[in-house]
Design an enzyme around this catalytic site. Structure first.
Site, mmCIF file in Angstrom:
data_model
loop_
_atom_site.group_PDB
_atom_site.id
_atom_site.type_symbol
_atom_site.label_atom_id
_atom_site.label_comp_id
_atom_site.label_asym_id
_atom_site.label_seq_id
_atom_site.Cartn_x
_atom_site.Cartn_y
_atom_site.Cartn_z
ATOM 1 N N ARG A 185 49.708 37.867 55.163
ATOM 2 C CA ARG A 185 49.308 37.139 53.939
ATOM 3 C C ARG A 185 50.484 36.474 53.215
ATOM 4 O O ARG A 185 50.454 36.314 51.989
ATOM 5 C CB ARG A 185 48.563 38.046 52.957
ATOM 6 C CG ARG A 185 47.308 38.639 53.492
ATOM 7 C CD ARG A 185 46.232 37.573 53.756
ATOM 8 N NE ARG A 185 45.114 38.220 54.422
ATOM 9 C CZ ARG A 185 45.005 38.310 55.762
ATOM 10 N NH1 ARG A 185 45.879 37.731 56.561
ATOM 11 N NH2 ARG A 185 43.992 38.928 56.314
ATOM 12 N N SER A 241 40.283 39.614 47.933
ATOM 13 C CA SER A 241 41.016 40.878 47.836
ATOM 14 C C SER A 241 42.062 40.786 46.734
ATOM 15 O O SER A 241 42.894 39.872 46.733
ATOM 16 C CB SER A 241 41.700 41.198 49.165
ATOM 17 O OG SER A 241 40.719 41.448 50.143
ATOM 18 N N GLU A 314 47.616 40.802 45.913
ATOM 19 C CA GLU A 314 47.593 39.677 46.864
ATOM 20 C C GLU A 314 47.444 38.389 46.080
ATOM 21 O O GLU A 314 47.979 37.353 46.441
ATOM 22 C CB GLU A 314 46.417 39.833 47.844
ATOM 23 C CG GLU A 314 46.325 38.667 48.824
ATOM 24 C CD GLU A 314 45.210 38.808 49.856
ATOM 25 O OE1 GLU A 314 44.960 39.926 50.325
ATOM 26 O OE2 GLU A 314 44.604 37.776 50.192
#
Ligand SMILES: Cc1cc2nc3c(=O)[nH]c(=O)nc-3n(C[C@H](O)[C@H](O)[C@H](O)COP(=O)(O)OP(=O)(O)OC[C@H]3O[C@@H](n4cnc5c(N)ncnc54)[C@H](O)[C@@H]3O)c2cc1C
Length: 328
Positions: A185, A241, A314
């Site tokens: 990510r 998320s 995130e």
């Protein structure tokens, strides 16, 4: 804070109109956040290039916004120019490229503002394998390339060939995927995003290389992924998320085990369906970015106390934040 006064008639001359004090909440999937001091929606790459170079030349900090599906914009908003990327050209090569005679994988070209899910669906329909994981991914190609978005064991890095990137000096280069320092990510580009506005890199377009495959199998895999997402993720406004998964575990599992499903601060709630999703059930106007940050801090504290694990966001915090709302 305010940016230097600038002559907005210059971008007008190359076809870009800039508005002032534009609310950004409607441009994000969480539906929270304050205004952009200046805001421009751009649909042509040549205009995007000229706009970024102009902003640089007049020292007006800029910030690139794709689908707004991974950014939490502060209630105070953003100083400088927010550029909403709507450059949406796609090209899927029919024939293998003659430059690589040994490799019959066609090129898939997409500009930065293309919907990643839309692109994936087009490649599935063309019988190409590699992007089935993305058929319902919110956001744009630019955001996905920056974040190394991924799902179901696959990610952008697996099929990206290169990206056309304009650097902070306005120079344009085709950067091979292996120079983008991809990891879970994140990427070199993500670490260079100026989250309070500045002069960061701009993804103009991306080239993916996908393999031809069995059309029915490809379509079936895409459908399974779509079905899985529909059943596991909430439909209310969210940023996906909230935390990255800690090594060897899942953020959602830890949050659920801490008894935090349904926990609420202001208008923001930990989803009962998927504990790593924070939702804004009331939609626009019923919650603030400060609520999201406060809930993140509560969840981080309780999970750390219960399990000794520090959850890292995130989602990216963007804009001007008061002291105490800064997250690591
Ligand atoms: C319901 C839901 C489900 C999700 N599921 C997943 C999932 O399965 N997997 C996953 O990885 N993510 C998921 N996400 C998060 C999000 O969709 C991805 O991170 C997505 O790739 C972000 O793209 P975007 O265009 O919305 O980027 P934005 O949120 O607009 O921006 C993200 C970052 O990229 C920068 N950026 C955007 N475009 C450009 C550009 N052209 N040039 C330079 N910088 C740029 C922005 O400045 C920002 O720093 C989900 C989000 C939601 C709301």
């Amino acid at each position: 804070m305010r940016s230097p006064a600038v002559d907005l008639s210059v971008p007008e001359r190359f076809g870009v109109s800039i508005r002032r004090q534009v609310p950004l909440a409607p441009y994000t999937t969480m539906k929270v956040g304050g205004p952009a001091e200046y805001f421009a929606a751009v649909a042509k790459v040549d205009q995007l290039i000229r706009l970024v170079r102009w902003a640089r030349s007049v020292e007006l900090p800029y910030y690139l916004l794709g689908g707004g599906s991974n950014v939490l914009i502060s209630d105070a908003g953003l100083c400088g120019l927010v550029i909403y990327n709507r450059c949406r050209q796609v090209r899927i090569d029919e024939a293998p490229c003659c430059v690589f005679p040994q490799d019959d994988r066609p090129f898939v070209f997409a500009e930065g503002g293309v919907s990643m899910a839309g692109l994936a669906r087009r490649t599935v329909a063309a019988g190409l394998t590699g992007l089935e994981w993305a058929v319902s991914l919110p956001g744009t190609v630019g955001g996905a390339v920056v974040n190394n978005a991924g799902a179901y064991g696959a990610a952008v890095k697996d099929n990206l060939y290169n990206a056309m990137v304009m650097d902070s000096y306005g120079d344009i280069d085709e950067v091979p995927a292996d120079r983008l320092q991809y990891a879970y990510r994140t990427s070199m580009l993500k670490s260079q995003v100026p989250v309070r506005g500045g002069f960061g890199p701009v993804v103009l377009s991306a080239n993916f290389r996908l393999a031809p495959g069995d059309g029915a199998e490809i379509a079936a895999l895409a459908e399974r992924n779509l079905h899985e997402r529909r059943h596991s993720q909430p439909v209310e406004p969210s940023l996906g998320s909230t935390f990255v998964n800690p090594p060897g575990d899942y953020a959602g599992r830890l949050i659920e085990a801490a008894g935090l499903k349904g926990a609420t601060v202001g208008g923001i709630q930990v989803s009962r369906q998927h504990a790593n999703f924070f939702i804004n059930p009331g939609g626009a106007g019923s919650a603030t970015a400060a609520d999201v940050v406060a809930l993140i801090q509560v969840v981080q504290r309780i999970v750390a106390e219960r399990f000794g694990v520090q959850l890292s966001p995130e989602v990216q915090l963007v804009g001007e934040w008061p002291a105490g709302q800064y997250l690591t």
